[in-house]
Design a protein around this motif. Structure first.
Motif, short mmCIF file in Angstrom:
data_model
loop_
_atom_site.label_atom_id
_atom_site.label_comp_id
_atom_site.label_asym_id
_atom_site.label_seq_id
_atom_site.Cartn_x
_atom_site.Cartn_y
_atom_site.Cartn_z
N TYR A 31 -5.58 29.13 -88.60
CA TYR A 31 -5.35 29.93 -87.40
C TYR A 31 -6.60 30.72 -87.03
N ILE A 34 -9.39 28.38 -85.63
CA ILE A 34 -9.14 27.92 -84.26
C ILE A 34 -9.35 29.06 -83.27
N THR A 35 -8.89 30.26 -83.62
CA THR A 35 -9.06 31.41 -82.73
C THR A 35 -10.53 31.74 -82.55
N GLU A 36 -11.27 31.74 -83.63
CA GLU A 36 -12.71 32.05 -83.53
C GLU A 36 -13.44 30.99 -82.72
N LYS A 37 -13.05 29.72 -82.86
CA LYS A 37 -13.71 28.66 -82.10
C LYS A 37 -13.44 28.83 -80.61
N ARG A 38 -12.22 29.18 -80.25
CA ARG A 38 -11.91 29.39 -78.83
C ARG A 38 -12.70 30.57 -78.27
N ASP A 39 -12.79 31.66 -79.03
CA ASP A 39 -13.57 32.81 -78.58
C ASP A 39 -15.04 32.44 -78.43
N ASP A 41 -16.33 29.44 -77.87
CA ASP A 41 -16.50 28.54 -76.72
C ASP A 41 -16.39 29.30 -75.41
N ARG A 42 -15.51 30.30 -75.36
CA ARG A 42 -15.35 31.07 -74.13
C ARG A 42 -16.59 31.91 -73.85
N GLU A 43 -17.17 32.50 -74.89
CA GLU A 43 -18.35 33.35 -74.69
C GLU A 43 -19.61 32.54 -74.42
N ALA A 45 -19.88 29.49 -72.90
CA ALA A 45 -19.68 28.39 -71.95
C ALA A 45 -20.96 28.20 -71.15
#
Length: 68
Positions: A31, A34-39, A41-43, A45
């Motif tokens: 968990y 996955i959360t760190e990867k999304r953060d 990728d969002r930062e 981009a």
């Protein structure tokens, strides 16, 4: 005739507890990853290029000839 009641094996309960604890640790690690990867990728981009903005604008706004 009557069997004496079986004694519970405390080792089985401890083994189940350890397995559940290990599974919870693994689930927490997945968990967080996955959360760190999304953060991340969002930062990080990539900034959109001018050509992609122009292409999106032409696709979003059809001309009057194309509408008829």
């Amino acid at each position: 005739m009557n069997k004496p009641p079986r004694k519970k094996n405390p080792t089985f309960g401890i083994a189940v507890f350890i397995v559940v604890a290990v599974l919870l640790v693994i689930a927490t690690l997945f968990y967080n990853a996955i959360t760190e990867k999304r953060d991340f990728d969002r930062e990080n981009a990539p900034a959109p290029t001018i050509s992609s903005d122009a292409a999106a604008a032409t696709v979003a706004k059809p001309t009057s000839d194309a509408a008829q």
